[in-house]
Design a protein around this motif. Structure first.
Motif, short mmCIF file in Angstrom:
data_model
loop_
_atom_site.label_atom_id
_atom_site.label_comp_id
_atom_site.label_asym_id
_atom_site.label_seq_id
_atom_site.Cartn_x
_atom_site.Cartn_y
_atom_site.Cartn_z
N GLU A 135 -30.37 5.58 -5.89
CA GLU A 135 -29.22 4.91 -5.30
C GLU A 135 -29.22 5.17 -3.80
N ALA A 136 -28.92 4.14 -3.06
CA ALA A 136 -28.86 4.29 -1.60
C ALA A 136 -27.73 5.24 -1.22
N PRO A 137 -27.91 6.09 -0.20
CA PRO A 137 -26.83 6.98 0.24
C PRO A 137 -25.64 6.18 0.77
N MET A 138 -24.46 6.76 0.69
CA MET A 138 -23.24 6.08 1.14
C MET A 138 -23.03 6.32 2.63
N VAL A 139 -22.55 5.29 3.32
CA VAL A 139 -22.21 5.39 4.74
C VAL A 139 -20.83 4.79 4.96
N ASP A 140 -20.22 5.14 6.10
CA ASP A 140 -18.91 4.59 6.42
C ASP A 140 -18.98 3.06 6.53
N ASN A 141 -17.98 2.41 5.98
CA ASN A 141 -17.90 0.96 6.00
C ASN A 141 -17.29 0.50 7.32
N PRO A 142 -18.03 -0.22 8.14
CA PRO A 142 -17.47 -0.66 9.44
C PRO A 142 -16.29 -1.63 9.28
N ASP A 143 -16.14 -2.24 8.11
CA ASP A 143 -15.04 -3.17 7.90
C ASP A 143 -13.77 -2.49 7.36
N TYR A 144 -13.90 -1.20 7.04
CA TYR A 144 -12.74 -0.49 6.48
C TYR A 144 -11.71 -0.23 7.58
N LYS A 145 -10.48 -0.53 7.31
CA LYS A 145 -9.42 -0.42 8.32
C LYS A 145 -8.49 0.77 8.11
N GLY A 146 -8.81 1.58 7.13
CA GLY A 146 -7.95 2.73 6.89
C GLY A 146 -6.79 2.39 5.98
N GLU A 147 -5.99 3.42 5.68
CA GLU A 147 -4.85 3.21 4.80
C GLU A 147 -3.80 2.35 5.52
N TRP A 148 -3.31 1.33 4.85
CA TRP A 148 -2.35 0.43 5.50
C TRP A 148 -0.96 1.04 5.53
N SER A 149 -0.28 0.83 6.63
CA SER A 149 1.13 1.19 6.73
C SER A 149 1.82 0.15 7.59
N PRO A 150 3.07 -0.15 7.28
CA PRO A 150 3.77 -1.18 8.06
C PRO A 150 4.04 -0.70 9.47
N LYS A 151 4.16 -1.60 10.39
CA LYS A 151 4.47 -1.22 11.76
C LYS A 151 5.89 -0.68 11.84
N ARG A 152 6.14 0.12 12.87
CA ARG A 152 7.45 0.75 13.04
C ARG A 152 8.27 -0.01 14.07
N ILE A 153 9.57 -0.10 13.79
CA ILE A 153 10.49 -0.76 14.69
C ILE A 153 11.72 0.12 14.88
N ASP A 154 12.51 -0.18 15.92
CA ASP A 154 13.75 0.54 16.14
C ASP A 154 14.68 0.37 14.94
N ASN A 155 15.33 1.46 14.56
CA ASN A 155 16.23 1.44 13.42
C ASN A 155 17.61 0.94 13.88
N PRO A 156 18.05 -0.24 13.43
CA PRO A 156 19.36 -0.76 13.89
C PRO A 156 20.54 0.06 13.38
N ALA A 157 20.32 0.89 12.34
CA ALA A 157 21.42 1.69 11.78
C ALA A 157 21.51 3.08 12.42
N TYR A 158 20.61 3.38 13.38
CA TYR A 158 20.59 4.70 14.01
C TYR A 158 21.91 5.01 14.71
N LYS A 159 22.48 6.18 14.41
CA LYS A 159 23.76 6.57 14.98
C LYS A 159 23.64 7.66 16.04
N GLY A 160 22.43 8.13 16.26
CA GLY A 160 22.24 9.22 17.21
C GLY A 160 22.07 10.55 16.51
N GLU A 161 21.72 11.58 17.29
CA GLU A 161 21.56 12.93 16.72
C GLU A 161 22.94 13.49 16.35
N TRP A 162 23.05 13.93 15.10
CA TRP A 162 24.34 14.46 14.67
C TRP A 162 24.50 15.90 15.12
#
Length: 397
Positions: free
Chosen positions: A263-290
Motif C-alpha cells: 500500500e502506498a504511504p499516506m501523505v497530507d491531502n492538499p485539498d483538505y480544509k480542516g475541521e469546519w466551524s461557522p464564522k464568528r459574528i458579534d453577539n447581538p444579545a451581549y450585555k457586557g461584563e457582569w
C-alpha cells in the motif's frame, strides 16, 4: 556636579529628619547580631568585598558564609514615623557571588519598638519589608510588603527588575511611602513603580463586591457567537485529511506473498480544509461584563492613613545560599530629595567605577572557566541539602 549635589544635600538636609543613616565607616557599632534557636547562623563582617572602587567608602555590612541564617538589628537614631508625613527607606546592595541556579533575597525590615535584637527572627512582627528578591535573570523583583493588623500584605503586581550587568554591581533601592496614600519605588534612582497603596496592596477598600448579588441566569457575557446563517458546504466532510501518496511506487523487491499487499504511504491531502466551524459574528444579545454591585466595606476605616507606622529599629533576617552580599548606605528619612542626593553622592560614583574594577579583578583572580561553570551552579555541593527556602520565605511573609 559634586558642588550641585553638595548644595542639594545642604538645602534638603536643613528641613529633613534623618531617622537613621549608616555607611559603615565606623564598622558595626550600631548593630546587634541575633541568633535563631536551632538554626546554623552565619557571621557578619564589614568589608568592601573582593573588588571595590574605594576600599573605605565601599565597606558595608557583609554576609561571609554560605548556606546560613543571618540576623542583625540596629535601633533607629530617632523614632521614625510615617503618620502624616513621608517615609523613605533606602539602601544599596552588592551581591558578589550570586549564582543563577539559586534564589535569594536581600530585604531590610522596619521594626516596631520592643523587638528583641538578640533573638530577632522570621516570626517577629515587622512593619515594612523592602528589598530585592533574586532568582535567575528574568524573575528578579523588588519586594515592598506592609503589615496591616498582623497580616503581611504583598504587592498585587510584582515590581520586576532587569539587571543589565547580571546583578554583579552595587544597586540602590529606594521606597517612598507618602501620607496621602501613594507610594513610589526607585531602582538606581529611576522610578520603577508608583500609585495608590489601597489599589496595589490588599488593604481594606472603601467598597467591596456585594456577596449576595448574583449574575442573572439569562445574562449574556459572550461577545461573539457562531453565525447561524453560515452553513457547512456540501461534501465538506468527504474530503479526507490524508491520501495515499500518488507519487509512490511499489519497490521492485516487494514480494506480496512474503511482505503482504503493498500500500502506498499516506501523505497530507492538499485539498483538505480542516475541521469546519461557522464564522464568528458579534453577539447581538451581549450585555457586557457582569460585575456585582458595590457595597460599603465594614472593615474600611474612613480617614485612617494606610501604611502608618512608628518604627523603632531596622533589621536583616535572611537565609543565604551564597556569601558575599554587601549592604551599605542605609538611610531612613522623611525627605526623598535628601535620599536622592545621598544616592548621587555615595552610591553613584561606586557603580560608575565598578565595571573597570571588576574586569581587572577577573583577569587577575579568575581562571578560565569551563563551559556551563558557575552560572549553572556546578560548584555547589549537591550532597548538601539547603533548607526549604520557599517554606522559609512563606513563613517570613
Amino acid at each position: 556636579m559634586a558642588a550641585a549635589v553638595a548644595s542639594l544635600i545642604g538645602l534638603s538636609g536643613a528641613s529633613s529628619t534623618v531617622y537613621f543613616e549608616d555607611d559603615f565607616t565606623k564598622g558595626m557599632d550600631k548593630w546587634t547580631v541575633g541568633t535563631m534557636p536551632g538554626k546554623e547562623m552565619g557571621k557578619w563582617d564589614v568589608t568592601p568585598g573582593k573588588w571595590f572602587v574605594d576600599e573605605e567608602a565601599n565597606k558595608g555590612l557583609t554576609i561571609t558564609e554560605d548556606m546560613r541564617f543571618y540576623s542583625i538589628t540596629a535601633p533607629l537614631d530617632k523614632p521614625a514615623s510615617s503618620k502624616g508625613k513621608d517615609l523613605v527607606i533606602q539602601f544599596s546592595a552588592k551581591i558578589e557571588n550570586h549564582q543563577y541556579a539559586f534564589c535569594g533575597g536581600g530585604y531590610i525590615k522596619l521594626l516596631p519598638a520592643g523587638t528583641k535584637a538578640e533573638s530577632f527572627n522570621g516570626d517577629d512582627e515587622y512593619q515594612i519589608m523592602f528589598g530585592p528578591d533574586l532568582c535567575g535573570y528574568d524573575v528578579s523583583h523588588v519586594h515592598l510588603i506592609f503589615n496591616h493588623k498582623g497580616e503581611n500584605l504583598l504587592k498585587t503586581d510584582k515590581i520586576s527588575l532587569e539587571y543589565s550587568d547580571k546583578n554583579e554591581f552595587t544597586h540602590l533601592y529606594t521606597a517612598h511611602i507618602k501620607p496621602d496614600g501613594t507610594y513610589e519605588v526607585f531602582f538606581d534612582l529611576e522610578s520603577k513603580a508608583k500609585g495608590k497603596i489601597v489599589e496595589d496592596w490588599g488593604f481594606p477598600k472603601p467598597e467591596i463586591d456585594d456577596p449576595d448579588d448574583k449574575k442573572p441566569s439569562d445574562w449574556v457575557d459572550e461577545t461573539m457567537m457562531d453565525d447561524p446563517e453560515d452553513k457547512k458546504p456540501e461534501g465538506y466532510d468527504d474530503i479526507p485529511a490524508q491520501i495515499p501518496d500518488p507519487d509512490a511506487t511499489k519497490p521492485d523487491d516487494w514480494d506480496d506473498e512474503d511482505d503482504g499487499e503493498w500500500e502506498a504511504p499516506m501523505v497530507d491531502n492538499p485539498d483538505y480544509k480542516g475541521e469546519w466551524s461557522p464564522k464568528r459574528i458579534d453577539n447581538p444579545a451581549y450585555k457586557g461584563e457582569w460585575k456585582p454591585k458595590q457595597i460599603k466595606n465594614k472593615d474600611y476605616e474612613e480617614g485612617v492613613q494606610l501604611a502608618a507606622y512608628e518604627g523603632a529599629m531596622l533589621g536583616f533576617e535572611l537565609w543565604i545560599v551564597n556569601n558575599g552580599t554587601i549592604f551599605d548606605n542605609i538611610l531612613v528619612t522623611d525627605d526623598i530629595e535628601y535620599a536622592k542626593a545621598q544616592g548621587e553622592k555615595l552610591w553613584k560614583p561606586t557603580q560608575e567605577g565598578e565595571k573597570e574594577v571588576k574586569e581587572k579583578w577577573d583577569k587577575e583572580n579568575k581562571p578560565d572557566e569551563p563551559e556551563g561553570g558557575e552560572e549553572d551552579g556546578e560548584d555547589f555541593d549537591e550532597d548538601e541539602e539547603p533548607p526549604e527556602e520557599e517554606e522559609e520565605e512563606k513563613d517570613e511573609l
